[in-house]
Design a protein around this motif. Structure first.
Motif, PDB file in Angstrom:
ATOM      1  N   GLY A 168      35.660  49.739  43.106  1.00  0.00           N
ATOM      2  CA  GLY A 168      36.972  49.522  42.513  1.00  0.00           C
ATOM      3  C   GLY A 168      37.626  48.221  42.886  1.00  0.00           C
ATOM      4  N   SER A 169      37.015  47.435  43.754  1.00  0.00           N
ATOM      5  CA  SER A 169      37.622  46.168  44.166  1.00  0.00           C
ATOM      6  C   SER A 169      37.472  45.129  43.065  1.00  0.00           C
ATOM      7  CB  SER A 169      36.987  45.669  45.454  1.00  0.00           C
ATOM      8  OG  SER A 169      35.607  45.420  45.263  1.00  0.00           O
ATOM      9  N   GLU A 170      38.213  44.015  43.219  1.00  0.00           N
ATOM     10  CA  GLU A 170      38.158  42.950  42.229  1.00  0.00           C
ATOM     11  C   GLU A 170      36.773  42.324  42.185  1.00  0.00           C
ATOM     12  OE1 GLU A 170      40.471  42.057  40.087  1.00  0.00           O
ATOM     13  OE2 GLU A 170      41.834  43.618  40.807  1.00  0.00           O
ATOM     14  N   SER A 171      36.445  41.755  41.020  1.00  0.00           N
ATOM     15  CA  SER A 171      35.143  41.114  40.862  1.00  0.00           C
ATOM     16  C   SER A 171      35.021  39.910  41.789  1.00  0.00           C
ATOM     17  CB  SER A 171      34.944  40.660  39.415  1.00  0.00           C
ATOM     18  OG  SER A 171      34.898  41.773  38.555  1.00  0.00           O
ATOM     19  N   ALA A 172      33.797  39.643  42.181  1.00  0.00           N
ATOM     20  CA  ALA A 172      33.543  38.459  42.996  1.00  0.00           C
ATOM     21  C   ALA A 172      33.708  37.205  42.149  1.00  0.00           C
ATOM     22  CB  ALA A 172      32.139  38.529  43.576  1.00  0.00           C
ATOM     23  N   GLU A 173      33.869  36.086  42.813  1.00  0.00           N
ATOM     24  CA  GLU A 173      33.925  34.789  42.151  1.00  0.00           C
ATOM     25  C   GLU A 173      32.974  33.844  42.867  1.00  0.00           C
ATOM     26  OE1 GLU A 173      37.903  33.335  41.950  1.00  0.00           O
ATOM     27  OE2 GLU A 173      38.606  34.942  40.595  1.00  0.00           O
ATOM     28  N   LEU A 174      32.416  32.900  42.100  1.00  0.00           N
ATOM     29  CA  LEU A 174      31.520  31.893  42.651  1.00  0.00           C
ATOM     30  C   LEU A 174      32.191  30.533  42.596  1.00  0.00           C
ATOM     31  CD1 LEU A 174      28.111  32.918  41.004  1.00  0.00           C
ATOM     32  CD2 LEU A 174      29.049  33.644  43.198  1.00  0.00           C
ATOM     33  N   VAL A 175      31.866  29.683  43.561  1.00  0.00           N
ATOM     34  CA  VAL A 175      32.368  28.315  43.606  1.00  0.00           C
ATOM     35  C   VAL A 175      31.162  27.390  43.645  1.00  0.00           C
ATOM     36  CG1 VAL A 175      33.780  26.647  44.846  1.00  0.00           C
ATOM     37  CG2 VAL A 175      34.410  29.070  44.858  1.00  0.00           C
ATOM     38  N   ASP A 176      31.031  26.526  42.631  1.00  0.00           N
ATOM     39  CA  ASP A 176      29.861  25.651  42.557  1.00  0.00           C
ATOM     40  C   ASP A 176      29.997  24.480  43.524  1.00  0.00           C
ATOM     41  OD1 ASP A 176      31.496  23.710  41.425  1.00  0.00           O
ATOM     42  OD2 ASP A 176      30.756  24.016  39.386  1.00  0.00           O
ATOM     43  N   PRO A 177      28.954  23.645  43.677  1.00  0.00           N
ATOM     44  CA  PRO A 177      29.011  22.538  44.655  1.00  0.00           C
ATOM     45  C   PRO A 177      30.132  21.540  44.404  1.00  0.00           C
ATOM     46  CG  PRO A 177      26.745  22.973  44.009  1.00  0.00           C
ATOM     47  CD  PRO A 177      27.601  23.804  43.118  1.00  0.00           C
ATOM     48  N   SER A 178      30.650  21.478  43.164  1.00  0.00           N
ATOM     49  CA  SER A 178      31.745  20.551  42.857  1.00  0.00           C
ATOM     50  C   SER A 178      33.113  21.153  43.109  1.00  0.00           C
ATOM     51  CB  SER A 178      31.656  20.097  41.392  1.00  0.00           C
ATOM     52  OG  SER A 178      30.434  19.444  41.148  1.00  0.00           O
ATOM     53  N   GLY A 179      33.161  22.436  43.502  1.00  0.00           N
ATOM     54  CA  GLY A 179      34.438  23.079  43.760  1.00  0.00           C
ATOM     55  C   GLY A 179      34.983  23.849  42.583  1.00  0.00           C
ATOM     56  N   ASN A 180      34.256  23.891  41.465  1.00  0.00           N
ATOM     57  CA  ASN A 180      34.717  24.622  40.290  1.00  0.00           C
ATOM     58  C   ASN A 180      34.439  26.112  40.456  1.00  0.00           C
ATOM     59  OD1 ASN A 180      35.389  22.149  38.974  1.00  0.00           O
ATOM     60  ND2 ASN A 180      33.226  21.897  38.415  1.00  0.00           N
ATOM     61  N   ARG A 181      35.402  26.956  40.036  1.00  0.00           N
ATOM     62  CA  ARG A 181      35.253  28.395  40.152  1.00  0.00           C
ATOM     63  C   ARG A 181      34.562  28.957  38.908  1.00  0.00           C
ATOM     64  NH1 ARG A 181      37.473  31.517  43.994  1.00  0.00           N
ATOM     65  NH2 ARG A 181      38.653  30.396  45.599  1.00  0.00           N
ATOM     66  N   VAL A 182      33.654  29.919  39.171  1.00  0.00           N
ATOM     67  CA  VAL A 182      32.961  30.618  38.099  1.00  0.00           C
ATOM     68  C   VAL A 182      33.380  32.077  38.178  1.00  0.00           C
ATOM     69  CG1 VAL A 182      30.742  31.254  37.093  1.00  0.00           C
ATOM     70  CG2 VAL A 182      31.020  29.024  38.209  1.00  0.00           C
ATOM     71  N   THR A 183      34.059  32.582  37.109  1.00  0.00           N
ATOM     72  CA  THR A 183      34.542  33.960  37.070  1.00  0.00           C
ATOM     73  C   THR A 183      34.017  34.641  35.817  1.00  0.00           C
ATOM     74  OG1 THR A 183      36.578  33.459  35.849  1.00  0.00           O
ATOM     75  CG2 THR A 183      36.635  33.176  38.253  1.00  0.00           C
ATOM     76  N   ARG A 184      34.371  35.920  35.687  1.00  0.00           N
ATOM     77  CA  ARG A 184      33.948  36.661  34.492  1.00  0.00           C
ATOM     78  C   ARG A 184      34.527  36.050  33.222  1.00  0.00           C
ATOM     79  NH1 ARG A 184      35.756  42.588  34.852  1.00  0.00           N
ATOM     80  NH2 ARG A 184      34.513  42.678  32.928  1.00  0.00           N
ATOM     81  N   ASN A 185      35.687  35.437  33.326  1.00  0.00           N
ATOM     82  CA  ASN A 185      36.370  34.877  32.156  1.00  0.00           C
ATOM     83  C   ASN A 185      36.133  33.389  31.966  1.00  0.00           C
ATOM     84  OD1 ASN A 185      37.537  37.443  31.669  1.00  0.00           O
ATOM     85  ND2 ASN A 185      39.169  36.992  33.164  1.00  0.00           N
ATOM     86  N   SER A 186      35.420  32.751  32.900  1.00  0.00           N
ATOM     87  CA  SER A 186      35.131  31.315  32.759  1.00  0.00           C
ATOM     88  C   SER A 186      33.687  31.070  33.163  1.00  0.00           C
ATOM     89  CB  SER A 186      36.089  30.486  33.623  1.00  0.00           C
ATOM     90  OG  SER A 186      35.966  30.839  34.986  1.00  0.00           O
ATOM     91  N   LEU A 187      32.791  31.373  32.242  1.00  0.00           N
ATOM     92  CA  LEU A 187      31.357  31.279  32.508  1.00  0.00           C
ATOM     93  C   LEU A 187      30.781  30.014  31.884  1.00  0.00           C
ATOM     94  CD1 LEU A 187      30.097  34.936  31.890  1.00  0.00           C
ATOM     95  CD2 LEU A 187      30.235  33.728  34.065  1.00  0.00           C
TER      96      LEU A 187
END
Length: 829
Positions: free
Chosen positions: A259-278
């Motif tokens: 039930g927790s929030e989805s994980a997020e990834l941060v690429d080597p340039s510092g940009n965030r990768v989420t479910r809504n920004s793939l």
């Protein structure tokens, strides 16, 4: 040739023989071993129980949640399919090559996995999933994953169910063994027929697990899937992982709290990768307990995971630069040795480049299921394997249970890892079967030896049965004809109630070690009320006596102790040990570089051995000639002072020449004509004491003298071998110092040449009776000679009372003889 020279020559020959033996052994091992290969033509088939009991054992339908996860982790190009079963068998996803369309079919099948069925027809489900097997075909890469929560249950009743169970063990299991396919089994509850599931997995080389909770079910699925389809990963450490430029795609499986929030990834340039920004073509699947993210053409560098990363999280990669590891047995015993092999491939070719392999750190990290015990085995060492295969072994696991072996290879910009689950099994399995009801009730206890290293004649199994009346009776389990199994059947002869049954198993291994197991008490109720067969297993607690003495394993270089602040105890007993790198094998042919180097080394060693032998022989001959007879005269012109100062070997030989003793005149009585060095030491001790103290004894002087520093010019024991009553003077050879004040010479002193002194200082003269050396060594020699004359008539004491070993830098003689040959042998030492 002296004895020391002979021993030295013998040691060199031994070294040469050991070198040749090692080279031959290394070449043989390189030719015998096989390199781990990349997995090819993987075929994984999932068979899932959907009987009505699943509503109770899997209320959240985690079986359905696991299906999309398995779909994403399945490698491209493999073959896979999905079947469900209860009374009947249904194919939800056909057996096809894995691609995007197949993955979508697996996702859609999730909604059709429930618990609508009746009965549990395991045999029919396994036959349906493998009906494409044709006689003579090889299915070594085919894996069937079976998930069930119950026992064999067919509509025809209890007797038919027992017959069907036996048919599975005979026919269906034989079908798998005949074609080489592996069967991995997952029991979803303790109510499942675990003895059957364990035997199906054990006899086909598969993996077995029991899942009693949601997390354990996902972990069990991953373990079975990993055994069926090993995937390459990059290490996920400190919420981050590194992607090199050879990676074409990665899939991140991130477990989190339900039930927790989805994980997020941060690429080597510092940009965030989420479910809504793939990124383009990326995929993201969110389940209740995990996120599954696939990123094609990822950026090179370190990625970060913004989440509370849970156990079993992993980063799977697709790359042309790959790591291959040898398959470990899913089930093994404490007496087994697990061989570790790792190789690296690029575009399908094994890498042997020393520049690449030389910077690789290859290791195996072993952790038990609870995570509180771990250890490390290092496969890489100082020498780069010529064939590109890194070797190691695990031999010290002793506690039964499940372990995860994680193989890791790290270079300057390259990281890969693989994980495999292995189970250390006890040497015996136990099975309990309850049959019948009422007066026909019976409980059967069956013990099956599993360790192939057990001596069949040494197996003994005893049951301790406590009846309802509290009386304890012991009885042996009887052997089963034509089998190594032992069996005991209880019928409740002592009346109704509960019977507590404990089993004890003992045996001896083929290498002479004793093993024994005790089971916890099992409550057998009489009469039975259930109208179905009841199958149970007992998980015995190991009780290992001290093993018989055996040779210690070869020492292993530089064991690495992993950092484990929360660890209660090490995994290995004793400490984890690193295994030395085994010589690896060439791909084909003869390793001419190895043999050329070996030949040159052997020629060099032979030349050194010959030269040393010639030198030792020449020294032995020279020593015999120079020593000569004790009565040979010495030229008075000899100046020993230069030889004393020079520490080179030839000068030392000359300096060690014993001073000849004066010839005795015929008829001359053997009486004292001088004093020994011991008496001189005693007299000097008296002189060094307080002038008013005239009670210093000669023995005190001798005792104090033992701690004095060594004098290079002190004569050998042969030179001073003057017994009581001989009366021979004993001047110090090579210690000709001129006194500052001339004393009247005695006839004996002049005859021995004691006054022909050079005046050269001798820094090695010991200080008798004092820890500090005298300020003027010349005065010391003069005082000793003066005391020789004053104490000529005093009683002498034997050299046995005067120990010069503390300051004599000459080697002890082996035989105590005076021959020049033995003196030469002493110098050789």
């Amino acid at each position: 040739m002296g004895k020391s020279a002979f021993r030295s020559f013998h040691a060199l020959l031994t070294i040469l023989l050991l070198t040749v033996t090692w080279l031959v052994s290394a070449q043989a091992q390189e030719q015998a071993s096989e390199a781990p290969e990349l997995p090819d033509n993987i075929d994984v088939r999932f068979v899932v129980d959907v009987s009505g009991s699943m509503k109770r054992t899997d209320p959240d339908n985690l079986r359905g949640q696991a299906v999309p996860m398995l779909a994403e982790l399945m490698p491209e190009g493999a073959r896979s399919g999905l079947w469900t079963f209860a009374r009947y068998v249904n194919m939800l996803v056909p057996l096809e090559e894995v691609d995007d369309q197949w993955r979508q079919e697996m996702r859609d099948a999730r909604s059709r996995i429930g618990s609508p069925g009746q009965y549990t027809h395991i045999g029919r489900a396994l036959e349906t999933a493998t009906e494409d097997f044709w006689p003579g075909g090889g299915y070594d890469n085919t894996h069937v994953v079976l998930l069930t929560d119950g026992m064999v249950d067919v509509p025809e009743g209890e007797e038919a169910s027992r017959e069907e169970r036996q048919r599975i063990l005979d026919d269906v299991l034989g079908h798998f063994r005949e074609h080489g396919a592996r069967l991995h089994t997952i029991a979803l509850s303790d109510e499942a027929d675990r003895p059957l599931l364990e035997q199906l997995a054990a006899e086909t080389g598969g993996h077995h697990a029991i899942a009693r909770s949601d997390s354990e079910l996902i972990s069990a699925f991953l373990s079975a899937f990993g055994a069926a389809s090993p995937t390459e990963e990059v290490p996920l450490e400190n919420n981050g992982f590194s992607i090199d430029d050879s990676v074409d795609e990665f899939t991140a499986l991130i477990f989190r709290d339900q039930g927790s929030e989805s994980a997020e990834l941060v690429d080597p340039s510092g940009n965030r990768v989420t479910r809504n920004s793939l990124p383009e073509k990326a995929r993201w699947h969110r389940a209740e307990t995990y996120d599954l993210v696939t990123i094609p053409d990822p950026a090179t560098g370190r990625w970060e995971v913004d989440a509370m990363v849970g156990p079993d999280s992993r980063i799977k990669v697709v790359s042309e630069l790959r790591m291959a590891a040898g398959d470990l047995p899913t089930r093994f015993f404490a007496s087994d040795i697990l061989d570790l092999e790792v190789a690296f491939y690029e575009d399908g070719d094994r890498l042997t480049d020393e520049d690449f392999l030389g910077v690789m750190d290859v290791r195996a990290e072993i952790r038990n299921a609870e995570g509180d015990r771990q250890g490390t085995v290092r496969l890489s060492g100082d020498r780069v394997p010529s064939n590109g295969i890194f070797n190691g072994e695990i031999r010290t696991l002793t506690e039964p249970g499940q372990y995860e072996v994680r193989l890791i290879g790290e270079g300057e910009t390259f990281q890969r890892s693989q994980r495999q689950k292995v189970t250390l099994a006890p040497p015996f399995d136990t099975e309990i079967q309850g049959l019948g009801t009422g007066d026909d009730s019976r409980w059967t206890f069956r013990v099956m030896p599993r360790d192939p290293g057990l001596e069949a004649d040494s197996i003994q199994v005893e049951a301790s049965v406590t009846g309802p009346d509290g009386e304890i009776r012991k009885q042996a389990l009887e052997p089963v004809s034509g089998s190594s199994e032992r069996i005991l059947t209880l019928h409740g002869e002592r009346g109704e109630g509960t019977y507590q049954v404990r089993l004890r198993m003992q045996a001896e291994t083929q290498d002479g070690r004793e093993v024994s197991l005790d089971t916890p008490a099992f409550a057998a109720q009489f009469p039975r009320k259930a109208d179905t067969a009841d199958y149970r297993t007992l998980e015995p607690e190991p009780r290992q006596p001290e093993p018989a003495p055996e040779p210690e394993p070869a020492p292993e270089p530089e064991p690495e102790t992993p950092s484990e602040p929360e660890q209660k105890e090490p995994l290995f007993d004793p400490e984890p040990v690193e295994v030395p790198e085994e010589p690896s094998e060439p791909e084909a042919g003869i390793n001419w570089l190895l043999w050329g180097s070996a030949g040159g080394g052997l020629i060099g060693l032979a030349a050194i051995a010959g030269g040393l032998w010639w030198w030792l022989r020449r020294r032995g001959n020279g020593g015999e000639q120079e020593t000569g007879s004790p009565e040979s005269p010495v030229e008075p012109e000899t100046e020993p002072s230069d030889a004393v100062a020079d520490q080179e070997e030839p000068a030392l030989e000359v300096d060690l020449e014993p001073e000849p003793e004066p010839e005795m005149q015929e008829g001359e009585p053997e009486q004292d004509e001088g004093t020994s060095l011991a008496e001189a030491a005693a007299a000097y001790q008296a002189q060094q004491t307080d002038p008013g103290d005239e009670t210093a004894s000669e023995s005190e002087a001798a005792d104090t003298d033992e701690s004095s520093p060594a004098d290079e010019a002190i004569p050998t024991v042969d030179d001073m071998d003057t017994t009581v009553g001989s009366g021979e003077p004993d001047p110090a050879s090579g210690m000709d110092t001129e006194p500052e004040q001339q004393e009247p010479e005695t006839e004996e002193a002049s005859d021995s040449g004691a006054q022909e002194e050079t005046g050269e200082q001798d820094e090695g003269i010991p200080t008798l009776g004092d820890d500090e050396p005298p300020e003027e060594p010349e005065a010391l020699a003069d005082q000793i000679l003066e005391e020789n004359q004053q104490n000529a008539d005093e009683d002498e004491f034997s050299l046995e009372d005067f120990d010069i070993s503390e300051f004599d830098d000459l080697p002890d003689q082996e035989d105590g003889a005076d021959s020049g040959e033995e003196d030469d042998g002493n110098r050789d030492r």
